[in-house]
Motif scaffolding. Structure first.
Motif, short mmCIF file in Angstrom:
data_model
loop_
_atom_site.label_atom_id
_atom_site.label_comp_id
_atom_site.label_asym_id
_atom_site.label_seq_id
_atom_site.Cartn_x
_atom_site.Cartn_y
_atom_site.Cartn_z
N GLU A 1 0.86 -1.18 0.00
CA GLU A 1 0.00 0.00 0.00
C GLU A 1 0.90 1.23 0.00
O GLU A 1 1.76 1.38 0.87
CB GLU A 1 -0.88 -0.01 1.25
N ILE A 2 0.73 2.11 -0.98
CA ILE A 2 1.60 3.28 -1.11
C ILE A 2 1.02 4.44 -0.31
O ILE A 2 -0.04 4.96 -0.64
CB ILE A 2 1.78 3.66 -2.58
N THR A 3 1.71 4.81 0.75
CA THR A 3 1.32 5.96 1.55
C THR A 3 2.10 7.17 1.05
O THR A 3 2.99 7.06 0.21
CB THR A 3 1.63 5.71 3.04
N SER A 4 1.80 8.33 1.59
CA SER A 4 2.51 9.55 1.17
C SER A 4 3.99 9.47 1.58
O SER A 4 4.86 9.94 0.84
CB SER A 4 1.85 10.78 1.76
N GLU A 5 4.28 8.88 2.75
CA GLU A 5 5.67 8.75 3.19
C GLU A 5 6.45 7.83 2.25
O GLU A 5 7.57 8.14 1.86
CB GLU A 5 5.73 8.19 4.61
N LEU A 6 5.85 6.70 1.89
CA LEU A 6 6.50 5.77 0.96
C LEU A 6 6.69 6.40 -0.40
O LEU A 6 7.73 6.22 -1.04
CB LEU A 6 5.66 4.50 0.81
N LYS A 7 5.72 7.16 -0.84
CA LYS A 7 5.80 7.82 -2.14
C LYS A 7 6.96 8.81 -2.16
O LYS A 7 7.73 8.86 -3.12
CB LYS A 7 4.48 8.52 -2.42
N ASN A 8 7.10 9.60 -1.08
CA ASN A 8 8.19 10.56 -0.99
C ASN A 8 9.55 9.85 -0.95
O ASN A 8 10.51 10.30 -1.58
CB ASN A 8 8.03 11.45 0.24
N THR B 1 11.74 8.20 8.14
CA THR B 1 11.81 8.04 6.69
C THR B 1 13.10 8.62 6.14
O THR B 1 13.80 9.37 6.83
CB THR B 1 10.63 8.74 5.99
#
Length: 109
Positions: A5-12, A66
């Motif tokens: 699941e792609i969260t905003s933190e993972l995306k960044n 992160t």
């Protein structure tokens, strides 16, 4: 492997990894041949060795959640990025000033 699941933190974090060549000017990375973010990937945690407890360990107070937070906390990187940004903006301003002073040519057919 399941697609995470792609969260905003993972995306960044994935964006930072994609642009890692611009972070360190002394280090060479191969060109990124992928457009967009990957669908399948895994995220892991690097464990510290008990042997390096006093030498190359990062204290818990300095650890971040992160990659983006770690980079924002790095003062050398921030100084480098600020300097490069100023250089680029001054080049753009010089180019724009030269562009303004040129005579406009009229084309006759």
């Amino acid at each position: 492997m399941k697609a995470p699941e792609i969260t905003s933190e993972l995306k960044n974090d994935l964006k930072v990894l994609k642009m890692r060549a611009s972070l360190d000017p002394k280090h060479f990375y191969k060109k990124n041949d992928r457009d967009g973010l990957p669908k399948y990937f895994q995220v892991g945690t690097v464990l510290d060795s008990p042997i390096d407890f006093y030498h190359s360990r990062i204290p818990k107070k300095q650890r971040k959640k992160t990659i983006v937070e770690e980079l924002l906390a790095d003062s050398e990187l921030r100084r480098y990025n600020k300097r490069k940004y100023q250089e680029i903006m001054s080049e753009k301003a010089a180019y724009a000033a030269g562009k303004k002073n040129r005579k406009k040519k009229k084309f006759h057919n």
